[in-house]
Motif scaffolding. Structure first.
Motif, PDB file in Angstrom:
ATOM      1  N   TYR A  37       0.852  -1.184   0.000  1.00 28.47           N
ATOM      2  CA  TYR A  37       0.000   0.000   0.000  1.00 28.47           C
ATOM      3  C   TYR A  37       0.892   1.239   0.000  1.00 28.47           C
ATOM      4  N   THR A  38       0.348   2.330  -0.488  1.00 28.68           N
ATOM      5  CA  THR A  38       1.008   3.625  -0.345  1.00 28.68           C
ATOM      6  C   THR A  38      -0.010   4.586   0.246  1.00 28.68           C
ATOM      7  N   ASP A  39       0.492   5.593   0.950  1.00 25.53           N
ATOM      8  CA  ASP A  39      -0.423   6.608   1.465  1.00 25.53           C
ATOM      9  C   ASP A  39      -0.079   7.959   0.843  1.00 25.53           C
ATOM     10  N   THR A  40      -0.855   8.940   1.189  1.00 23.56           N
ATOM     11  CA  THR A  40      -0.696  10.266   0.573  1.00 23.56           C
ATOM     12  C   THR A  40       0.593  10.960   0.989  1.00 23.56           C
ATOM     13  N   GLU A  41       1.232  10.477   2.048  1.00 28.40           N
ATOM     14  CA  GLU A  41       2.478  11.078   2.508  1.00 28.40           C
ATOM     15  C   GLU A  41       3.708  10.405   1.909  1.00 28.40           C
ATOM     16  N   GLY A  42       3.502   9.497   0.954  1.00 27.69           N
ATOM     17  CA  GLY A  42       4.619   8.834   0.287  1.00 27.69           C
ATOM     18  C   GLY A  42       5.177   7.644   1.040  1.00 27.69           C
ATOM     19  N   GLN A  43       4.455   7.140   2.016  1.00 24.23           N
ATOM     20  CA  GLN A  43       4.921   5.978   2.767  1.00 24.23           C
ATOM     21  C   GLN A  43       4.492   4.699   2.059  1.00 24.23           C
ATOM     22  N   ILE A  44       5.316   3.682   2.156  1.00 24.27           N
ATOM     23  CA  ILE A  44       5.005   2.350   1.639  1.00 24.27           C
ATOM     24  C   ILE A  44       4.671   1.475   2.834  1.00 24.27           C
ATOM     25  N   ILE A  45       3.557   0.785   2.750  1.00 20.51           N
ATOM     26  CA  ILE A  45       3.095  -0.062   3.844  1.00 20.51           C
ATOM     27  C   ILE A  45       2.978  -1.489   3.316  1.00 20.51           C
ATOM     28  N   LEU A  46       3.625  -2.426   3.992  1.00 20.10           N
ATOM     29  CA  LEU A  46       3.516  -3.838   3.656  1.00 20.10           C
ATOM     30  C   LEU A  46       2.574  -4.501   4.647  1.00 20.10           C
ATOM     31  N   LYS A  47       1.696  -5.333   4.137  1.00 22.03           N
ATOM     32  CA  LYS A  47       0.757  -6.053   4.997  1.00 22.03           C
ATOM     33  C   LYS A  47       0.703  -7.491   4.520  1.00 22.03           C
TER      34      LYS A  47
END
Length: 180
Positions: A37-47
């Motif tokens: 996933y990515t968020d609006t702040e440019g972070q990458i999130i793995l789930k």
């Protein structure tokens, strides 16, 4: 989010190694699918991806139908937690992590029909207090995705081959549904 203080570089193929300590803590195994996933702040999130979680609505309805037909508590799990539950203790089971022993039974790919105190009896979650169980793994394209469990707080009447066949049928159905 919690900072770990660990920094990794991206290699020439665009890969990042998830540190062993984090994989161990989050129970991430080699070949486990991960959602990105990515968020609006440019972070990458793995789930960690759960294919069974995608059909949690269907799993809930199946658990409810099986529970109503038998009068037993029925749970459907993925590899990590209970994703659907119906029956007496359903509120204490839903979204709870499964025990290490249940995860090992999934790895073994074998069904279980046991009473508390017998060899092979496995607690589903640390909070569960059932006296007998029927468990069958959900297998899709050769991979174990979770389990279907039927449980009772009573030992009488004793579970028979009928209960084993019911959870096998449910597990086979959910596995085949995932293939389509």
């Amino acid at each position: 989010m919690k900072a770990t203080g660990i920094v990794r570089r991206i290699d020439d193929l665009g890969r990042i190694v998830i540190p062993k300590e984090i994989r161990r803590t989050l129970h991430i195994r080699e070949t486990d699918p991960m959602e990105i996933y990515t968020d609006t702040e440019g972070q990458i999130i793995l789930k960690k991806y759960s294919p069974i979680g995608d059909i949690s609505g269907l799993a809930s309805k199946y658990a409810e139908s099986l529970s109503e037909a038998t009068g037993m508590t029925v749970c459907i799990t993925d590899r990590e937690r209970v994703i659907a539950s119906s029956g007496e203790d359903r509120k204490n089971l839903i979204n709870k992590p499964v025990t290490k022993e249940l995860n090992q039974a999934m790895e073994g790919r074998y069904p279980i029909l046991a009473n508390d105190g017998e060899d092979g009896f496995i607690k589903v979650t640390d909070e569960a207090h059932f006296k007998q169980e029927a468990i069958h793994p959900i297998i899709c394209q050769g991979d174990v995705l979770g389990t279907v469990l039927m449980m009772s707080i009573d030992i009488k009447p004793k579970f028979t081959d009928n209960e084993r066949r019911m959870v096998k049928t449910a597990a086979d159905f959910l596995g085949k549904h995932m293939e389509s």
